[in-house]
Enzyme design. Structure first.
Site, PDB file in Angstrom:
ATOM      1  N   CYS A 188      11.755   2.285  -2.588  1.00 53.40           N
ATOM      2  CA  CYS A 188      11.457   3.797  -2.677  1.00 53.40           C
ATOM      3  C   CYS A 188      10.057   3.515  -3.684  1.00 53.40           C
ATOM      4  O   CYS A 188       9.676   2.653  -4.468  1.00 53.40           O
ATOM      5  CB  CYS A 188      12.447   4.072  -3.340  1.00 53.40           C
ATOM      6  SG  CYS A 188      11.958   6.700  -4.006  1.00 53.40           S
ATOM      7  N   PRO A 218      17.175   6.256   6.490  1.00 48.53           N
ATOM      8  CA  PRO A 218      17.268   7.436   4.811  1.00 48.53           C
ATOM      9  C   PRO A 218      15.559   8.131   4.941  1.00 48.53           C
ATOM     10  O   PRO A 218      15.119   7.507   4.390  1.00 48.53           O
ATOM     11  CB  PRO A 218      17.694   6.147   4.265  1.00 48.53           C
ATOM     12  CG  PRO A 218      17.106   4.974   4.729  1.00 48.53           C
ATOM     13  CD  PRO A 218      16.781   4.439   5.889  1.00 48.53           C
ATOM     14  N   ARG A 274       9.289   9.637   9.595  1.00 52.92           N
ATOM     15  CA  ARG A 274       8.606  10.366   9.718  1.00 52.92           C
ATOM     16  C   ARG A 274       8.964  10.855  11.003  1.00 52.92           C
ATOM     17  O   ARG A 274       8.458  12.672  11.432  1.00 52.92           O
ATOM     18  CB  ARG A 274       7.458  10.292   9.049  1.00 52.92           C
ATOM     19  CG  ARG A 274       7.725  10.376   7.636  1.00 52.92           C
ATOM     20  CD  ARG A 274       6.385   9.861   6.968  1.00 52.92           C
ATOM     21  NE  ARG A 274       6.042   8.408   7.767  1.00 52.92           N
ATOM     22  CZ  ARG A 274       4.673   7.851   7.195  1.00 52.92           C
ATOM     23  NH1 ARG A 274       3.810   8.368   6.500  1.00 52.92           N
ATOM     24  NH2 ARG A 274       4.608   6.409   7.863  1.00 52.92           N
ATOM     25  N   ASN A 311      10.542  -1.356  10.553  1.00 54.81           N
ATOM     26  CA  ASN A 311      10.301  -0.097   9.853  1.00 54.81           C
ATOM     27  C   ASN A 311       8.305   0.447   9.774  1.00 54.81           C
ATOM     28  O   ASN A 311       7.598  -0.867   9.106  1.00 54.81           O
ATOM     29  CB  ASN A 311      11.206   0.302   8.879  1.00 54.81           C
ATOM     30  CG  ASN A 311      10.974   1.982   8.021  1.00 54.81           C
ATOM     31  OD1 ASN A 311      10.391   1.756   7.201  1.00 54.81           O
ATOM     32  ND2 ASN A 311      11.137   2.735   8.840  1.00 54.81           N
ATOM     33  N   GLY A 312       8.544   1.676   9.886  1.00 57.71           N
ATOM     34  CA  GLY A 312       6.620   1.830   9.357  1.00 57.71           C
ATOM     35  C   GLY A 312       5.452   2.235  10.719  1.00 57.71           C
ATOM     36  O   GLY A 312       4.757   1.188  11.260  1.00 57.71           O
ATOM     37  N   ALA A 358      15.534  10.519   2.001  1.00 55.46           N
ATOM     38  CA  ALA A 358      15.865  11.718   0.185  1.00 55.46           C
ATOM     39  C   ALA A 358      15.526  13.321   1.363  1.00 55.46           C
ATOM     40  O   ALA A 358      14.193  13.359   1.753  1.00 55.46           O
ATOM     41  CB  ALA A 358      15.503  11.054  -0.758  1.00 55.46           C
TER      42      ALA A 358
END
Ligand SMILES: Cc1cc2nc3c(=O)[nH]c(=O)nc-3n(C[C@H](O)[C@H](O)[C@H](O)COP(=O)(O)O)c2cc1C
Length: 321
Positions: free
Chosen positions: A100, A16, A225, A200-201, A18
């Site tokens: 977030c 996700p 990203r 994730n990351g 934004a």
């Protein structure tokens, strides 16, 4: 990996994001072969107020299952009502944002603020699980700061109230996006719970995902990203995990044909003014690595109409590599 009724094969998820993973981008990722995409984070309060812009974010028409919607909020009841609304709008999986780091989110006790209030995090997850008849998942960071890592404790609490999958971004809130994601914490969370854990990351290329799975034992990977201007990274990573070989990168022609299709979708869903504005950011990501990228970037930023943007893309196609 099984999630509710879904058998997710070699799951590589588009994170996700934004302002990025709107309907146009999700459709673009699916068009190039990515199966598992997430919406942007959606405010539970705004949904409950029937805010029209927020309801637009929940437009899932025509999208294939599983349709994964991420919600953020701080109040269990409001979150539960928002989750019900999302399911009415055809969500198949509800994900809760517990990561977030943005100040305007955290100051409302939302997103990564929940890492400082585990009882509240647990109540929210429990209320959402009770409210809907679809799988509920959570995306979290490791903790607020290096000396307050709560990942394992939180993961166990969430599992105990019926959360069916966790995505762990290996950073703390205080890190924002700096430094490296600590994959070792992903491994520790994976060992602490029985539900699937997605790592994730810092997965920027297919081989990174292979290393992440090897080092952590995670059940799937999520890419954020790395997919900006590069929707192919999702299917290429899936291919690598399935077959162990790296698919070649798309040619410049392929890239900009897809970028053009992406743009037409953005225009369809957002209209000319907002659509053009939003596409500038994507276009700048798409030209990464193209010859004369700096000059193209200026041209993109100066486009004043959809036709001017189309002309920049067409010119790149004619120039080739
Ligand atoms: C522009 C941007 C927007 C993001 N929006 C969200 C969001 O809406 N919900 C969320 O859970 N994480 C969000 N994130 C975090 C990503 O989903 C992901 O956890 C993070 O970027 C780390 O993964 P990566 O190294 O693959 O980018 C956002 C990150 C970026 C850069």
């Amino acid at each position: 990996m099984k999630l509710g009724q879904y058998e997710l094969e070699v799951p590589v998820f588009l994170a996700p994001l934004a302002g990025v993973t709107d309907k146009a981008f999700r459709e673009t990722v699916r068009a190039v072969g990515g199966n598992y995409v997430w919406t942007e984070m959606i405010s539970d309060k705004a949904l409950n107020y029937q805010n029209s812009r927020t309801l637009n974010m929940l437009d899932l028409t025509g999208e294939a299952e599983p349709r994964i919607v991420q919600l953020f909020g701080s109040d269990p009841e409001t979150m539960a009502r928002a989750a019900l609304l999302a399911v009415e709008c055809k969500a198949n999986i509800i994900d809760i944002n517990m990561g977030c780091p943005a100040p305007k989110i955290v100051k409302n006790d939302e997103g990564s603020a929940l890492l400082k209030d585990l009882p509240r995090a647990k109540s929210i997850a429990s209320a959402v699980v009770q409210a809907v008849n679809v799988p509920v998942t959570v995306k979290m960071r490791l903790g607020w700061s290096d000396d307050t890592i709560v990942a394992i404790e939180l993961a166990k609490l969430l599992e105990s109230v019926g959360v069916q999958m966790l995505t762990v971004h290996g950073r703390t809130r205080e890190q924002f996006y700096s430094g490296y994601a600590d994959w070792d914490w992903i491994r520790r969370v994976k060992q602490a719970v029985r539900i699937p854990v997605v790592g994730n990351g810092d997965v920027a290329k297919p081989e990174d995902a292979g290393r992440m799975i090897e080092q952590t034992g995670c059940d799937g990977v999520m890419i954020g990203r790395g997919a900006l201007g590069n929707p192919w990274l999702i299917p290429r990573t899936q291919h690598y995990l399935r077959y162990g070989t790296v698919m070649s990168e798309p040619s410049i022609d392929e890239r900009f044909l897809v970028a053009m299709q992406h743009f037409e979708r953005v225009l369809r869903y957002k209209g000319e003014r907002i659509g053009l504005n939003e596409m500038r950011k994507h276009a700048v990501w798409y030209i990464k690595g193209v010859r004369n990228a700096a000059q193209l970037r200026d041209e993109i930023m100066q486009t004043r109409s959809p036709d001017e943007m189309r002309a920049v893309f067409s010119r790149i196609l004619r120039i080739g590599e």
